[in-house]
Design an enzyme around this catalytic site. Sequence first.
Site, PDB file in Angstrom:
ATOM      1  N   ARG A 189       0.839  -1.195   0.000  1.00 57.01           N
ATOM      2  CA  ARG A 189       0.000   0.000   0.000  1.00 57.01           C
ATOM      3  C   ARG A 189       0.871   1.241   0.000  1.00 57.01           C
ATOM      4  NH1 ARG A 189      -4.569  -2.097   3.342  1.00 57.01           N
ATOM      5  NH2 ARG A 189      -4.146  -4.297   3.561  1.00 57.01           N
ATOM      6  N   ASP A 258      -3.713   4.013   3.342  1.00 58.56           N
ATOM      7  CA  ASP A 258      -3.527   2.578   3.625  1.00 58.56           C
ATOM      8  C   ASP A 258      -4.468   1.725   2.784  1.00 58.56           C
ATOM      9  OD1 ASP A 258      -5.306   4.028   5.471  1.00 58.56           O
ATOM     10  OD2 ASP A 258      -5.884   2.033   6.141  1.00 58.56           O
TER      11      ASP A 258
END
Length: 494
Positions: A189, A258
């Site tokens: 991520r 995220d």
Amino acid sequence: MPSMANPATPTDFGFHFANSYLQLPAAFYQKQAPSPVKHPTIVVFNQALAKELGLNAAALKNQGAAYLAGNALFAGAEPIAQAYAGHQFGHFTRLGDGRAILLGEHLTPNQQRFDIQLKGAGRTAYSRSGDGRAALGPMLREYLISTAMHALGVPSTLSLAVTTSGEPVYRDVAYPGAILTRVAASHLRVGTFQFAAAEQNPPLLKALADYGIARHFPDSHLHAQPYLALLDAVINRQAQLIAKWMHIGFIHGVMNTDNMSICGETIDYGPCAFINRYHRDAVFSSIDEDGRYAYGNQPPMALWNLTRLAETLLPLIDANQEHAIELARASLENFNNLYGHYWLSGMRKKLGLFNDEIDDQTLAVQLLQLMQNQQADYTQTFLSLTSDAFKPSALYQDVDFQYWLSLWRARLSRQAQSWEDSMQLMQSVNPTLIPRNHLVEDALHAAVYAKDLSAFNALLAAVSQPYTAANALDPYQKAPSASFDQSYKTYCGT
Ligand code: AMP
Ligand code: MG
């Protein structure tokens, strides 16, 4: 093939794990086995995906429940929770897999690498005050929407199974617990890079960047500036992805850093939704009070997230910080060009246009404005253009829209391709149906409260073929009543 008389062994399911993430420095993960649950039962299983992955679909479906719930481990699984950080609604936080456990990376027979993750598999070192578990509704929702996105041609993590745990999870009230088996090109991520940068340990960052390049963008290593090339590649993938979201009317709902995968897959289906009546400011998430992640705000939010990624990469891009900033800024400035390019080329297809004319952008934007003025349904408007059949509607009765139609028809007649060619092109990109929010909610409600999966399975089958010509009266195509959108709210479902 194992039978019920001969219980499956950990090697029977066809997984070939090769766990490269464990080669990264130990700071990037914690070894963590899933916590067993009381009574695992598979409630949805993605046969087609299992086959594509080269797995033993029959064994998994019939005897895999204990494994897909984390009570037993497939041969070669080395379970970990991954560390990451992230900006959540603009605020930096240290996070990590709080309720997801990565079993490992499965190599398909043609050597494609996929993360196999169990979401809702129990507490980890990153769980903070959470229980590490997931409720059935949100896991079915991720299964359904990810399957629909894949069928719509949008890069996405995929869902192999939803397995109920036989245990309650406590949220506002008790819900049945479930575990989703998620399949992803990776779980790297933007927030993983932010974690590495926050550790202030340069070798960590370099190890991660090299890993990301090797796993997703191997050509970047050939570049004179490999880390700048990595940034450019991620920017390009995100520009493509967000354009696709916009084309189908998808609102992710929680575009925190995220929840942005560097390989350009849609990840983490929490409070996501599809627009019905077109509105740039559409937002359905109960926690997105300021509309940060509203439909029309997704491109600038993607750029905001990419800017956070660029910040983490600066020390690798150039030892001279000023120079690194200059290079990264030029790359980031290119996002709007790339996004604009992908958006317009997709809109041309939605409008049946094969060639480029200077006014195409205006033509597309004007249509959206007319839809917004008349509160027209986004999917149905394109579908009506595709079949050249408009039902009497506020939009159709609008003289401005009639004028727009004449411009569009004139535009079609100025290209070499025939009207039929245009209609075919439009049919290939304008879905006949999307997972309508009201239908999704009804299906989940029946599954969770009445333990009845028939509506869910029927909707799943419908959204798995979104470009198939369907009867105009198909109940899955219908837009909800006007009042639905006004009160509709989605929840993060943690
Ligand atoms: P999300 O909003 O689903 O992207 O999750 C944000 C963060 O909260 C991630 O670090 C998750 O792992 C964590 N999290 C979400 N739900 C739970 C839960 N039930 N237990 C522990 N951690 C959770
Ligand atoms: Mg997340």
